[in-house]
Every structure is written in structure tokens, then in C-alpha cells.
Motif scaffolding. Structure first.
Motif, PDB file in Angstrom:
ATOM      1  N   PRO A 249       0.831  -1.208   0.000  1.00 58.05           N
ATOM      2  CA  PRO A 249       0.000   0.000   0.000  1.00 58.05           C
ATOM      3  C   PRO A 249       0.868   1.262   0.000  1.00 58.05           C
ATOM      4  CG  PRO A 249      -0.003  -1.055   2.163  1.00 58.05           C
ATOM      5  CD  PRO A 249       0.691  -1.989   1.235  1.00 58.05           C
ATOM      6  N   ASN A 251       0.520   4.323   0.899  1.00 56.29           N
ATOM      7  CA  ASN A 251       0.610   5.133   2.109  1.00 56.29           C
ATOM      8  C   ASN A 251       1.601   4.540   3.100  1.00 56.29           C
ATOM      9  OD1 ASN A 251      -1.421   3.050   2.227  1.00 56.29           O
ATOM     10  ND2 ASN A 251      -2.156   3.889   4.159  1.00 56.29           N
ATOM     11  N   LYS A 252       1.657   3.209   3.212  1.00 55.50           N
ATOM     12  CA  LYS A 252       2.609   2.545   4.103  1.00 55.50           C
ATOM     13  C   LYS A 252       4.025   2.594   3.526  1.00 55.50           C
ATOM     14  CE  LYS A 252      -0.446   1.347   7.163  1.00 55.50           C
ATOM     15  NZ  LYS A 252      -0.459   1.980   8.508  1.00 55.50           N
ATOM     16  N   LYS A 254       5.228   4.842   1.614  1.00 53.52           N
ATOM     17  CA  LYS A 254       5.715   6.216   1.751  1.00 53.52           C
ATOM     18  C   LYS A 254       6.253   6.476   3.156  1.00 53.52           C
ATOM     19  CE  LYS A 254       4.264  10.966   0.712  1.00 53.52           C
ATOM     20  NZ  LYS A 254       3.126  11.819   0.265  1.00 53.52           N
ATOM     21  N   ASP A 313      -8.242   1.108  -4.781  1.00 53.96           N
ATOM     22  CA  ASP A 313      -8.166   1.804  -3.492  1.00 53.96           C
ATOM     23  C   ASP A 313      -7.259   3.019  -3.643  1.00 53.96           C
ATOM     24  OD1 ASP A 313      -7.091   2.522  -0.812  1.00 53.96           O
ATOM     25  OD2 ASP A 313      -8.282   0.807  -0.143  1.00 53.96           O
ATOM     26  N   GLU A 314      -7.822   4.205  -3.491  1.00 49.88           N
ATOM     27  CA  GLU A 314      -7.082   5.434  -3.735  1.00 49.88           C
ATOM     28  C   GLU A 314      -6.101   5.775  -2.617  1.00 49.88           C
ATOM     29  OE1 GLU A 314      -7.011   7.155  -6.408  1.00 49.88           O
ATOM     30  OE2 GLU A 314      -8.717   6.336  -7.540  1.00 49.88           O
ATOM     31  N   THR A 315      -6.246   5.150  -1.450  1.00 49.76           N
ATOM     32  CA  THR A 315      -5.275   5.355  -0.366  1.00 49.76           C
ATOM     33  C   THR A 315      -4.091   4.418  -0.532  1.00 49.76           C
ATOM     34  OG1 THR A 315      -7.012   6.031   1.169  1.00 49.76           O
ATOM     35  CG2 THR A 315      -4.923   5.326   2.136  1.00 49.76           C
ATOM     36  N   ALA A 316      -4.372   3.134  -0.691  1.00 47.67           N
ATOM     37  CA  ALA A 316      -3.307   2.158  -0.913  1.00 47.67           C
ATOM     38  C   ALA A 316      -2.750   2.245  -2.333  1.00 47.67           C
ATOM     39  CB  ALA A 316      -3.830   0.751  -0.661  1.00 47.67           C
ATOM     40  N   MET A 317      -3.504   2.889  -3.240  1.00 45.32           N
ATOM     41  CA  MET A 317      -3.158   2.962  -4.660  1.00 45.32           C
ATOM     42  C   MET A 317      -2.907   1.551  -5.202  1.00 45.32           C
ATOM     43  SD  MET A 317      -3.520   6.085  -5.571  1.00 45.32           S
ATOM     44  CE  MET A 317      -2.702   6.215  -7.159  1.00 45.32           C
ATOM     45  N   SER A 339      -0.969   1.220  -9.995  1.00 46.31           N
ATOM     46  CA  SER A 339      -0.223   1.112  -8.735  1.00 46.31           C
ATOM     47  C   SER A 339       1.277   1.246  -8.984  1.00 46.31           C
ATOM     48  CB  SER A 339      -0.534  -0.213  -8.039  1.00 46.31           C
ATOM     49  OG  SER A 339      -0.125  -1.323  -8.802  1.00 46.31           O
TER      50      SER A 339
END
Length: 380
Positions: A249, A251-252, A254, A313-317, A339
């Protein structure tokens, strides 16, 4: 080059016509099998002319592979790789190397012929095929065992034509942290004398004080100094025995990168990228559930065969979908060109050296085309 998301009613013919693209090029680039069905929500890479490649970024690209990789997959992939990490060489408690099976000489020769540097990957696998921290402790704390192993490494590099060493040790005990860092520095000192680099794989930490067997034995700052480069293993949030979620994901990922660059110069950091996905059965039962590892191209076919629409999923891309088969629910997470583009953007925005793929055993052609478009790295 562009990414198109399949909508209800689309066909390959209508998509090709709308983008003035070659229908057979879309089929080939995206590995779409006959009878050429599409999934709603599927991301297609539509390539442009050769002169649309990016200005070369100089990104370093590594791929891990076992010696039993298929010749076709290897041949299709090598033009995009800076280095090929042969997985893997183990060692005994006395420091003697254990080579992989089958023989890795053919893949080493193929890499050299393609202008890709073959790299010896060193791992501490025990008899059960798992990472063994007893082996690590013996090696890093016994100078005679170290000396023997380093001599073995130098001999094997010369004998087989390797052009680097990658140290992939996991589950290092906290008390062995500094000894492991010292070992990496010692290997680098000797291998550098041959003119070759040493890299080290790092579990995805987000702080100095992060607890857990994966993290406590890895000193980011110390290892960043000890090795020529590091690989952030930024994958396996979603894993075989865990609950369904994105494998990597964004966000993770990053968070790991933002911590890493406070300890290691960005130009020494490669971002780990997964070339696979997982298919979980639902509901998840810890200790009993086990996800099936699947390829990214295979994931799309599973969606098509089961009439599932692919979500993003736009957060996990990351792309994902659910389906039912024989009365059992499934949830699938995998990678697609959306992704991957997000990860390429992250590499560029943080000024990282490049990336390392775990692993290249299955061909995902759209990834390599997109990579070349972003970084201009394909060897012509």
C-alpha cells in the motif's frame, strides 16, 4: 503512452479506435489471452511511439529470480534490468557456501550477454528453507566463520562471473544488530576490491524504536554506511498468512521511505516492488487462512472468469476485487499499471536510486513498458 480503465460496454476494438492504437499492440502489451475478454475496472497500458520515452532518469533496476526461471521470461525481462539477483546462496555454520539448484550458470551467462550484472544473493536459510537466526548469529559473531565465508564469496564471484553481492538476512536478533552491520561492512570492503558493489535488504521500518524480530536487528543508518546500496523491502503488508489487504500500500510504503531518507542518502536507496498478488479466502481466520500467491496478469483473468469488477483503493493505490466460487468468498489484491505508476512517481519525487523487484519469475510486460516510459532504461 497512457493508462485506460475499462468501462461497461468497452471492447478492444472500441478502445483501440478511440485511442488511435493498434489493437494487436494492446493485446500483446497487456498479455490479453484469447478470446480477448476484459474486466470492468481493468487498467490497460496503451503505448505511444518510440520517441515518447522519458528522458533517462538513470534509475537502477534490479530483479530477483530463481535459477529455474523460464528462458522466455528471462529473455523478455533482462533488457530492462541493471542487475539480476540470483536467489540464492546459503551457507553452513562453518561458513561454506551452499549454491542454489538447479545450476545458476545459464542465467548468469544470459545476464552477462544482455549487459545485465549478475548478483550473488546471500541468505541464511536453514534446513527447513526458512530464515535461520542461529546461522546468522554464528556467522556474524565468529571471525573464523566470517573469514571462510568471505573467501568463499570471493572465489565464487571469480569462478562464476558475478558482479556484486546482495545480503538478504531477515529475523536478525536484536543482540546481533551491530555484529551484522560490521559483517556487511567487511563483505563490502573485500568485494569492493574486485570492483563490485554490495547491497543489503532492509525490512520496512518506520522508526528507530520499532519493535519486532523483523526490525530490531536492522540498523538503517549503520547499514546505509556499511553497504553500497540498500533495498527497502516495501511489500508484504498483505501476505500469505495475514488478512486481505494491499501487498504494497502506497501510504505505508511512503512512511518507510520518509523514515529511510532521514538515515540513508536517497541516492543509495532502492524501493522494493512486488511482482505478484494474493487471493485470500473469506472470512479470514488467523492461524488457519492461507492466501494463494498469484501473478498480476493472472489476477485479471480470475476477475474475468468470475464476473468481478476490479476496484481501485485510492489510499493504498492498489487494485482489488472480490468474488465467490463454490460457495466461498475470495478477495484479491495485486499490482497494475496504476499502482506501479504511483510507485515510480514516489521514486522520482524522493530522488531514490531506483528499485528492486521481488520477483521476476512471471512476466508482466506492461510493467516493463511503463518503467521504460518513465525512466528510459531499456537496453536497445
Amino acid at each position: 503512452m497512457q493508462i485506460y480503465i475499462v468501462e461497461q460496454g468497452d471492447t478492444l476494438a472500441s478502445i483501440a479506435a478511440a485511442h488511435y492504437a493498434d489493437i494487436f499492440g494492446i493485446i500483446y502489451d497487456n498479455q490479453i489471452p484469447y478470446p480477448y475478454r476484459l474486466a470492468i475496472g481493468q487498467a490497460l497500458l496503451i503505448t505511444g511511439p518510440e520517441d515518447s520515452r522519458a528522458v533517462p532518469y538513470g534509475a537502477y533496476v534490479n530483479g530477483y529470480a530463481y535459477p529455474f526461471i523460464g528462458n522466455y521470461v528471462l529473455g523478455q525481462t533482462l533488457p530492462y534490468l541493471t542487475s539480476l539477483s540470483v536467489f540464492s546462496y546459503g551457507f553452513t555454520t562453518e561458513g561454506y557456501l551452499i549454491p542454489p539448484t538447479p545450476d545458476d550458470v545459464p542465467m548468469i551467462q544470459a545476464a552477462v550477454e544482455a549487459g545485465t550484472a549478475p548478483v550473488l544473493t546471500l541468505t541464511p536459510f536453514g534446513p527447513d528453507g526458512r530464515f535461520n537466526n542461529y546461522l546468522i548469529s554464528v556467522l556474524v559473531n565468529d571471525w573464523e566463520v566470517r573469514r571462510t565465508l568471505i573467501q568463499e564469496l570471493l572465489y565464487t564471484i571469480d569462478e562464476k562471473g558475478f558482479r556484486g553481492v546482495d545480503i538478504d538476512f531477515e529475523f536478525i536478533l536484536a543482540q546481533d544488530r551491530d555484529s551484522f552491520t560490521s559483517f556487511v561492512a567487511q563483505v563490502r570492503s573485500e568485494v569492493n576490491k574486485l570492483g563490485y558493489p554490495v547491497s543489503v535488504a532492509l525490512a520496512p521500518k518506520t522508526s528507530d524504536t520499532q519493535t519486532g524480530l523483523l526490525y530490531e536487528g536492522k540498523d538503517y543508518e549503520g547499514l546505509g554506511e556499511a553497504a553500497d546500496s540498500v533495498l527497502l523491502m516495501t511489500y508484504e503488508w498483505g501476505y500469505t498468512y495475514g488478512p486481505a489487504m494491499a501487498v504494497a500500500p502506497l501510504n505505508k510504503v511512503k512512511e518507510v521511505v520518509e523514515y529511510a531518507i532521514t538515515k540513508i542518502p536517497p541516492e543509495k536507496i532502492d524501493l522494493g516492488i512486488p511482482n505478484y498478488g494474493y487471493d485470500w479466502t473469506l472470512p479470514f481466520v488467523r492461524g488457519a487462512s492461507k492466501a494463494l500467491t498469484i501473478g498480476n496478469v493472472e489476477a485479471v483473468q480470475i476477475a474475468i472468469e468470475n464476473g468481478a469488477d476490479i476496484q481501485f483503493d485510492e489510499t493504498a493505490m492498489s487494485p482489488w476485487f472480490r468474488y465467490h466460487r463454490y460457495g466461498t468468498g475470495h478477495e484479491v489484491w495485486f499490482e497494475d499499471v496504476r499502482s506501479l505508476q504511483a510507485k515510480f512517481d514516489l521514486i522520482r519525487s524522493y530522488g531514490l536510486r531506483g528499485m528492486g523487484y521481488w520477483q521476476i519469475m512471471q512476466l508482466f510486460r506492461a510493467n516493463w513498458l511503463l518503467l521504460d516510459y518513465n525512466f528510459g532504461i531499456r537496453k536497445r
